[in-house]
Design an enzyme around this catalytic site. Structure first.
Site, PDB file in Angstrom:
ATOM      1  N   SER A 142       9.609  -6.441   3.938  1.00  0.00           N
ATOM      2  CA  SER A 142       8.910  -6.912   5.137  1.00  0.00           C
ATOM      3  C   SER A 142       9.781  -7.956   5.824  1.00  0.00           C
ATOM      4  CB  SER A 142       7.576  -7.555   4.737  1.00  0.00           C
ATOM      5  OG  SER A 142       6.996  -8.235   5.826  1.00  0.00           O
ATOM      6  N   TYR A 155       2.217 -12.703  -0.555  1.00  0.00           N
ATOM      7  CA  TYR A 155       2.921 -11.602   0.129  1.00  0.00           C
ATOM      8  C   TYR A 155       4.355 -12.010   0.447  1.00  0.00           C
ATOM      9  CZ  TYR A 155       3.441  -7.642   3.381  1.00  0.00           C
ATOM     10  OH  TYR A 155       3.863  -6.480   4.019  1.00  0.00           O
TER      11      TYR A 155
HETATM   12  P1  NDP Z   1      -1.643   0.814   4.114  1.00  0.00           P
HETATM   13  O1  NDP Z   1      -2.614  -0.153   3.537  1.00  0.00           O
HETATM   14  O2  NDP Z   1      -1.935   1.439   5.436  1.00  0.00           O
HETATM   15  O3  NDP Z   1      -1.332   1.970   3.057  1.00  0.00           O
HETATM   16  C1  NDP Z   1      -1.027   1.622   1.741  1.00  0.00           C
HETATM   17  C2  NDP Z   1      -0.786   2.867   0.923  1.00  0.00           C
HETATM   18  O4  NDP Z   1      -0.470   2.454  -0.424  1.00  0.00           O
HETATM   19  C3  NDP Z   1      -1.991   3.766   0.800  1.00  0.00           C
HETATM   20  O5  NDP Z   1      -1.556   5.105   0.668  1.00  0.00           O
HETATM   21  C4  NDP Z   1      -2.654   3.283  -0.487  1.00  0.00           C
HETATM   22  O6  NDP Z   1      -3.494   4.296  -1.019  1.00  0.00           O
HETATM   23  C5  NDP Z   1      -1.424   3.004  -1.336  1.00  0.00           C
HETATM   24  N1  NDP Z   1      -1.600   2.038  -2.413  1.00  0.00           N
HETATM   25  C6  NDP Z   1      -2.024   0.757  -2.318  1.00  0.00           C
HETATM   26  N2  NDP Z   1      -2.049   0.185  -3.524  1.00  0.00           N
HETATM   27  C7  NDP Z   1      -1.599   1.122  -4.406  1.00  0.00           C
HETATM   28  C8  NDP Z   1      -1.414   1.139  -5.809  1.00  0.00           C
HETATM   29  N3  NDP Z   1      -1.683   0.069  -6.558  1.00  0.00           N
HETATM   30  N4  NDP Z   1      -0.939   2.269  -6.388  1.00  0.00           N
HETATM   31  C9  NDP Z   1      -0.666   3.368  -5.644  1.00  0.00           C
HETATM   32  N5  NDP Z   1      -0.837   3.401  -4.301  1.00  0.00           N
HETATM   33  C10 NDP Z   1      -1.309   2.301  -3.698  1.00  0.00           C
HETATM   34  O7  NDP Z   1      -0.238   0.006   4.157  1.00  0.00           O
HETATM   35  P2  NDP Z   1       0.993   0.095   5.170  1.00  0.00           P
HETATM   36  O8  NDP Z   1       1.349   1.505   5.438  1.00  0.00           O
HETATM   37  O9  NDP Z   1       0.744  -0.832   6.306  1.00  0.00           O
HETATM   38  O10 NDP Z   1       2.120  -0.609   4.282  1.00  0.00           O
HETATM   39  C11 NDP Z   1       2.993   0.129   3.446  1.00  0.00           C
HETATM   40  C12 NDP Z   1       4.092  -0.804   2.954  1.00  0.00           C
HETATM   41  O11 NDP Z   1       4.752  -1.393   4.071  1.00  0.00           O
HETATM   42  C13 NDP Z   1       3.584  -1.961   2.102  1.00  0.00           C
HETATM   43  O12 NDP Z   1       4.492  -2.250   1.081  1.00  0.00           O
HETATM   44  C14 NDP Z   1       3.539  -3.123   3.095  1.00  0.00           C
HETATM   45  O13 NDP Z   1       3.634  -4.378   2.481  1.00  0.00           O
HETATM   46  C15 NDP Z   1       4.760  -2.805   3.940  1.00  0.00           C
HETATM   47  N6  NDP Z   1       4.752  -3.427   5.253  1.00  0.00           N
HETATM   48  C16 NDP Z   1       3.786  -3.133   6.169  1.00  0.00           C
HETATM   49  C17 NDP Z   1       3.810  -3.726   7.413  1.00  0.00           C
HETATM   50  C18 NDP Z   1       2.808  -3.437   8.463  1.00  0.00           C
HETATM   51  O14 NDP Z   1       2.835  -4.129   9.495  1.00  0.00           O
HETATM   52  N7  NDP Z   1       1.916  -2.467   8.282  1.00  0.00           N
HETATM   53  C19 NDP Z   1       4.848  -4.713   7.761  1.00  0.00           C
HETATM   54  C20 NDP Z   1       5.794  -4.959   6.723  1.00  0.00           C
HETATM   55  C21 NDP Z   1       5.737  -4.326   5.526  1.00  0.00           C
HETATM   56  P3  NDP Z   1      -4.739   3.940  -2.008  1.00  0.00           P
HETATM   57  O15 NDP Z   1      -5.358   2.668  -1.465  1.00  0.00           O
HETATM   58  O16 NDP Z   1      -5.637   5.123  -1.932  1.00  0.00           O
HETATM   59  O17 NDP Z   1      -4.130   3.752  -3.353  1.00  0.00           O
END
Ligand code: NDP
Length: 251
Positions: A142, A155
Protein backbone atom coordinates in the site's frame (compact mmCIF):
# COMPACT_ATOMS: atom_id res chain seq x y z
CA UNK A 1 4.46 -9.78 -24.39
CA UNK A 2 3.12 -10.51 -20.92
CA UNK A 3 1.63 -13.91 -21.86
CA UNK A 4 1.26 -16.49 -19.09
CA UNK A 5 0.22 -19.55 -21.13
CA UNK A 6 0.87 -22.81 -19.28
CA UNK A 7 1.50 -21.10 -15.96
CA UNK A 8 -0.36 -21.67 -12.71
CA UNK A 9 -1.11 -18.68 -10.48
CA UNK A 10 -2.59 -18.47 -6.98
CA UNK A 11 -4.14 -15.11 -6.10
CA UNK A 12 -5.18 -14.84 -2.45
CA UNK A 13 -8.29 -12.83 -1.65
CA UNK A 14 -9.46 -12.92 -5.25
CA UNK A 15 -13.23 -13.14 -4.83
CA UNK A 16 -13.61 -9.36 -5.17
CA UNK A 17 -11.81 -6.04 -5.43
CA UNK A 18 -8.16 -5.86 -6.43
CA UNK A 19 -7.61 -9.62 -6.13
CA UNK A 20 -10.46 -10.39 -8.49
CA UNK A 21 -9.12 -7.89 -11.06
CA UNK A 22 -5.69 -9.53 -10.81
CA UNK A 23 -7.14 -13.05 -11.12
CA UNK A 24 -9.09 -12.01 -14.19
CA UNK A 25 -6.09 -10.30 -15.82
CA UNK A 26 -3.79 -13.28 -15.23
CA UNK A 27 -6.40 -15.69 -16.61
CA UNK A 28 -6.91 -13.44 -19.67
CA UNK A 29 -3.14 -13.62 -20.19
CA UNK A 30 -3.37 -17.41 -20.39
CA UNK A 31 -2.63 -18.57 -16.84
CA UNK A 32 -4.59 -21.20 -14.96
CA UNK A 33 -5.75 -19.13 -11.99
CA UNK A 34 -6.54 -20.49 -8.54
CA UNK A 35 -9.14 -18.26 -6.90
CA UNK A 36 -9.01 -17.88 -3.10
CA UNK A 37 -11.07 -16.36 -0.32
CA UNK A 38 -12.66 -17.56 2.91
CA UNK A 39 -16.19 -17.82 1.51
CA UNK A 40 -16.53 -21.17 -0.31
CA UNK A 41 -19.52 -20.04 -2.39
CA UNK A 42 -17.88 -16.79 -3.50
CA UNK A 43 -14.80 -18.73 -4.62
CA UNK A 44 -16.99 -21.19 -6.57
CA UNK A 45 -18.94 -18.34 -8.20
CA UNK A 46 -15.76 -16.65 -9.40
CA UNK A 47 -14.42 -19.91 -10.83
CA UNK A 48 -17.68 -20.38 -12.76
CA UNK A 49 -17.43 -16.79 -14.01
CA UNK A 50 -13.87 -17.26 -15.31
CA UNK A 51 -14.65 -20.60 -16.90
CA UNK A 52 -17.78 -19.08 -18.45
CA UNK A 53 -15.52 -16.56 -20.14
CA UNK A 54 -13.49 -19.43 -21.60
CA UNK A 55 -10.65 -18.99 -19.10
CA UNK A 56 -8.85 -21.61 -16.99
CA UNK A 57 -9.56 -21.53 -13.25
CA UNK A 58 -10.06 -23.55 -10.10
CA UNK A 59 -10.78 -22.65 -6.51
CA UNK A 60 -9.05 -23.06 -3.16
CA UNK A 61 -11.10 -21.64 -0.28
CA UNK A 62 -8.96 -21.14 2.83
CA UNK A 63 -8.21 -18.52 5.44
CA UNK A 64 -4.70 -17.18 4.89
CA UNK A 65 -4.45 -16.43 8.61
CA UNK A 66 -4.57 -20.18 9.30
CA UNK A 67 -1.02 -20.58 8.02
CA UNK A 68 -0.95 -24.37 8.34
CA UNK A 69 -4.03 -24.65 6.08
CA UNK A 70 -2.49 -22.10 3.73
CA UNK A 71 0.77 -24.04 3.46
CA UNK A 72 -1.18 -27.28 2.94
CA UNK A 73 -3.28 -25.61 0.24
CA UNK A 74 -0.14 -24.65 -1.66
CA UNK A 75 1.21 -28.20 -1.46
CA UNK A 76 -2.17 -29.64 -2.58
CA UNK A 77 -2.29 -27.21 -5.46
CA UNK A 78 1.18 -28.17 -6.66
CA UNK A 79 0.29 -31.86 -6.33
CA UNK A 80 -2.85 -31.38 -8.44
CA UNK A 81 -1.65 -28.84 -11.01
CA UNK A 82 1.92 -30.09 -11.13
CA UNK A 83 3.38 -26.62 -10.67
CA UNK A 84 3.01 -23.15 -9.12
CA UNK A 85 4.54 -20.32 -11.10
CA UNK A 86 2.92 -17.27 -9.55
CA UNK A 87 1.80 -16.33 -6.05
CA UNK A 88 0.01 -13.03 -5.50
CA UNK A 89 -0.34 -12.26 -1.79
CA UNK A 90 -3.34 -9.95 -2.06
CA UNK A 91 -5.70 -10.89 0.82
CA UNK A 92 -5.66 -8.15 3.42
CA UNK A 93 -7.78 -6.44 6.02
CA UNK A 94 -8.14 -3.03 7.62
CA UNK A 95 -9.10 -1.93 11.17
CA UNK A 96 -9.68 1.71 12.06
CA UNK A 97 -9.47 3.35 15.49
CA UNK A 98 -7.54 6.19 17.11
CA UNK A 99 -4.34 5.02 18.78
CA UNK A 100 -5.72 5.35 22.32
CA UNK A 101 -8.63 3.04 21.45
CA UNK A 102 -6.79 0.59 19.19
CA UNK A 103 -7.37 -2.92 20.52
CA UNK A 104 -4.34 -5.22 20.75
CA UNK A 105 -6.47 -8.00 19.22
CA UNK A 106 -7.18 -5.81 16.18
CA UNK A 107 -3.49 -5.03 15.81
CA UNK A 108 -2.69 -8.74 15.95
CA UNK A 109 -5.45 -9.61 13.43
CA UNK A 110 -4.17 -7.09 10.90
CA UNK A 111 -0.56 -8.22 11.24
CA UNK A 112 -1.64 -11.87 10.96
CA UNK A 113 -3.54 -11.33 7.71
CA UNK A 114 -1.39 -8.65 6.08
CA UNK A 115 2.16 -9.70 7.01
CA UNK A 116 2.39 -13.08 8.78
CA UNK A 117 0.28 -14.85 6.13
CA UNK A 118 2.21 -13.46 3.13
CA UNK A 119 5.43 -14.70 4.76
CA UNK A 120 4.03 -18.21 5.28
CA UNK A 121 2.53 -18.43 1.79
CA UNK A 122 5.68 -17.10 0.17
CA UNK A 123 7.83 -19.56 2.10
CA UNK A 124 5.63 -22.49 1.03
CA UNK A 125 5.43 -21.31 -2.60
CA UNK A 126 9.15 -20.55 -2.78
CA UNK A 127 10.02 -24.15 -1.89
CA UNK A 128 8.32 -25.31 -5.11
CA UNK A 129 9.53 -22.36 -7.19
CA UNK A 130 13.17 -22.83 -6.19
CA UNK A 131 12.92 -26.52 -7.11
CA UNK A 132 11.53 -25.47 -10.50
CA UNK A 133 14.22 -22.81 -10.96
CA UNK A 134 11.69 -20.06 -11.61
CA UNK A 135 8.75 -18.23 -10.05
CA UNK A 136 7.06 -14.92 -9.35
CA UNK A 137 5.80 -13.62 -6.03
CA UNK A 138 3.92 -10.32 -5.82
CA UNK A 139 2.85 -8.89 -2.47
CA UNK A 140 0.11 -6.28 -2.40
CA UNK A 141 1.30 -3.55 -0.08
CA UNK A 142 0.00 0.00 0.00
CA UNK A 143 1.07 3.62 -0.16
CA UNK A 144 0.69 3.18 3.61
CA UNK A 145 4.00 1.30 3.38
CA UNK A 146 5.63 4.65 2.52
CA UNK A 147 3.51 7.23 4.32
CA UNK A 148 0.91 7.14 7.10
CA UNK A 149 -2.48 8.44 8.18
CA UNK A 150 -3.87 8.61 11.71
CA UNK A 151 -6.22 5.86 12.87
CA UNK A 152 -4.76 2.88 10.99
CA UNK A 153 -1.63 2.09 12.97
CA UNK A 154 -1.73 -1.69 12.42
CA UNK A 155 -2.34 -1.36 8.70
CA UNK A 156 0.57 1.06 8.27
CA UNK A 157 2.85 -1.21 10.29
CA UNK A 158 1.80 -4.27 8.27
CA UNK A 159 2.19 -2.62 4.88
CA UNK A 160 5.56 -1.13 5.82
CA UNK A 161 6.53 -4.67 6.81
CA UNK A 162 5.54 -5.85 3.32
CA UNK A 163 8.20 -3.59 1.81
CA UNK A 164 10.87 -5.24 3.96
CA UNK A 165 9.49 -8.76 3.53
CA UNK A 166 9.58 -8.23 -0.23
CA UNK A 167 13.21 -7.09 -0.19
CA UNK A 168 14.29 -9.89 2.16
CA UNK A 169 12.64 -12.60 0.07
CA UNK A 170 13.94 -11.07 -3.16
CA UNK A 171 17.60 -11.11 -2.17
CA UNK A 172 17.37 -14.70 -0.95
CA UNK A 173 15.47 -16.06 -3.96
CA UNK A 174 16.94 -14.11 -6.89
CA UNK A 175 19.71 -16.63 -7.53
CA UNK A 176 17.05 -19.34 -7.95
CA UNK A 177 15.19 -17.44 -10.69
CA UNK A 178 12.38 -16.39 -8.36
CA UNK A 179 11.49 -12.68 -8.28
CA UNK A 180 9.62 -11.03 -5.43
CA UNK A 181 8.06 -7.59 -5.80
CA UNK A 182 5.31 -5.56 -4.20
CA UNK A 183 2.67 -3.17 -5.47
CA UNK A 184 1.66 -0.18 -3.39
CA UNK A 185 -1.82 0.88 -4.51
CA UNK A 186 -3.13 4.34 -3.75
CA UNK A 187 -6.82 4.85 -3.01
CA UNK A 188 -8.68 2.21 -5.03
CA UNK A 189 -12.46 1.96 -5.26
CA UNK A 190 -13.25 -1.44 -3.69
CA UNK A 191 -15.51 -2.89 -1.00
CA UNK A 192 -12.75 -2.43 1.59
CA UNK A 193 -13.27 1.31 1.14
CA UNK A 194 -17.08 1.23 0.87
CA UNK A 195 -17.57 3.54 3.86
CA UNK A 196 -14.91 5.97 2.62
CA UNK A 197 -16.35 5.98 -0.90
CA UNK A 198 -19.73 6.93 0.54
CA UNK A 199 -18.16 9.79 2.50
CA UNK A 200 -18.12 12.92 0.28
CA UNK A 201 -15.52 14.65 2.47
CA UNK A 202 -13.16 11.68 2.24
CA UNK A 203 -13.55 11.48 -1.54
CA UNK A 204 -12.84 15.22 -1.76
CA UNK A 205 -9.65 14.60 0.26
CA UNK A 206 -8.63 11.74 -2.07
CA UNK A 207 -9.20 13.96 -5.12
CA UNK A 208 -7.29 16.86 -3.56
CA UNK A 209 -4.31 14.79 -2.37
CA UNK A 210 -4.00 12.53 -5.44
CA UNK A 211 -2.42 14.39 -8.39
CA UNK A 212 -4.58 12.31 -10.77
CA UNK A 213 -7.54 13.75 -8.81
CA UNK A 214 -9.54 10.52 -8.58
CA UNK A 215 -9.81 7.08 -6.99
CA UNK A 216 -7.93 4.38 -8.86
CA UNK A 217 -9.64 1.24 -10.14
CA UNK A 218 -8.70 -2.40 -9.52
CA UNK A 219 -7.78 -2.97 -13.19
CA UNK A 220 -4.98 -0.41 -12.84
CA UNK A 221 -3.42 -2.57 -10.10
CA UNK A 222 -3.99 -5.73 -12.14
CA UNK A 223 -2.01 -4.27 -15.05
CA UNK A 224 0.99 -3.69 -12.78
CA UNK A 225 0.68 -7.22 -11.37
CA UNK A 226 0.58 -8.71 -14.87
CA UNK A 227 3.85 -6.97 -15.71
CA UNK A 228 5.57 -8.08 -12.50
CA UNK A 229 4.59 -11.76 -12.90
CA UNK A 230 5.53 -11.87 -16.59
CA UNK A 231 8.70 -13.37 -18.05
CA UNK A 232 9.53 -9.86 -19.25
CA UNK A 233 10.03 -8.66 -15.64
CA UNK A 234 12.79 -11.23 -15.03
CA UNK A 235 15.36 -8.65 -13.81
CA UNK A 236 12.94 -6.71 -11.58
CA UNK A 237 13.07 -7.89 -7.99
CA UNK A 238 12.83 -6.46 -4.47
CA UNK A 239 10.85 -3.46 -5.69
CA UNK A 240 7.63 -1.85 -4.55
CA UNK A 241 5.82 -0.37 -7.53
CA UNK A 242 3.57 2.46 -6.34
CA UNK A 243 0.40 2.65 -8.41
CA UNK A 244 -1.11 5.67 -6.76
CA UNK A 245 -1.95 8.42 -9.24
CA UNK A 246 1.05 10.36 -7.93
CA UNK A 247 -0.07 10.41 -4.28
CA UNK A 248 3.33 9.63 -2.77
CA UNK A 249 5.10 12.06 -5.12
CA UNK A 250 3.08 15.06 -3.99
CA UNK A 251 3.31 17.28 -0.95
P1 NDP B 1 -11.55 -6.21 -0.39
O1 NDP B 1 -11.94 -6.12 1.04
O2 NDP B 1 -12.42 -5.58 -1.43
O3 NDP B 1 -11.30 -7.74 -0.79
C1 NDP B 1 -10.50 -8.53 0.03
C2 NDP B 1 -10.42 -9.93 -0.53
O4 NDP B 1 -9.58 -10.71 0.36
C3 NDP B 1 -11.74 -10.65 -0.58
O5 NDP B 1 -11.72 -11.56 -1.66
C4 NDP B 1 -11.78 -11.40 0.75
O6 NDP B 1 -12.68 -12.49 0.68
C5 NDP B 1 -10.32 -11.82 0.87
N1 NDP B 1 -9.84 -12.07 2.22
C6 NDP B 1 -9.86 -11.23 3.28
N2 NDP B 1 -9.32 -11.82 4.35
C7 NDP B 1 -8.93 -13.06 3.96
C8 NDP B 1 -8.33 -14.16 4.62
N3 NDP B 1 -8.01 -14.10 5.91
N4 NDP B 1 -8.07 -15.29 3.91
C9 NDP B 1 -8.40 -15.37 2.60
N5 NDP B 1 -8.99 -14.35 1.92
C10 NDP B 1 -9.26 -13.22 2.60
O7 NDP B 1 -10.05 -5.59 -0.45
P2 NDP B 1 -9.29 -4.78 -1.60
O8 NDP B 1 -9.49 -5.43 -2.91
O9 NDP B 1 -9.58 -3.34 -1.43
O10 NDP B 1 -7.78 -4.98 -1.11
C11 NDP B 1 -6.97 -6.04 -1.57
C12 NDP B 1 -5.54 -5.78 -1.11
O11 NDP B 1 -5.11 -4.50 -1.58
C13 NDP B 1 -5.36 -5.76 0.40
O12 NDP B 1 -4.14 -6.32 0.76
C14 NDP B 1 -5.36 -4.26 0.72
O13 NDP B 1 -4.69 -3.96 1.92
C15 NDP B 1 -4.62 -3.73 -0.50
N6 NDP B 1 -4.85 -2.32 -0.75
C16 NDP B 1 -6.10 -1.84 -1.03
C17 NDP B 1 -6.28 -0.50 -1.29
C18 NDP B 1 -7.60 0.09 -1.62
O14 NDP B 1 -7.68 1.33 -1.69
N7 NDP B 1 -8.64 -0.71 -1.83
C19 NDP B 1 -5.15 0.45 -1.22
C20 NDP B 1 -3.90 -0.15 -0.90
C21 NDP B 1 -3.77 -1.49 -0.68
P3 NDP B 1 -13.38 -13.12 2.01
O15 NDP B 1 -13.71 -11.94 2.90
O16 NDP B 1 -14.57 -13.85 1.51
O17 NDP B 1 -12.35 -14.02 2.60
Amino acid sequence: MFRLDGKVALVTGSTRGIGWAIAHALAEAGAHVVVNGRAVEAVADRVVELRGAGLSASGAAFDVVDVESARAAIDDLVREAGRLDVLVNNAGIQRRAPLAEFEQADFDDVLAANLRAPFALAQAAAAHMVAAGQGRIVNIGSTMGQIARPGIVAYVASKTGIVGLTRALAVELAVSGVTVNAIGPGYIATEMNAALLADADFTAMVERRTPAARWGCPDEIAAAALFLVSDEASFVTGQTLLVDGGLTSAL
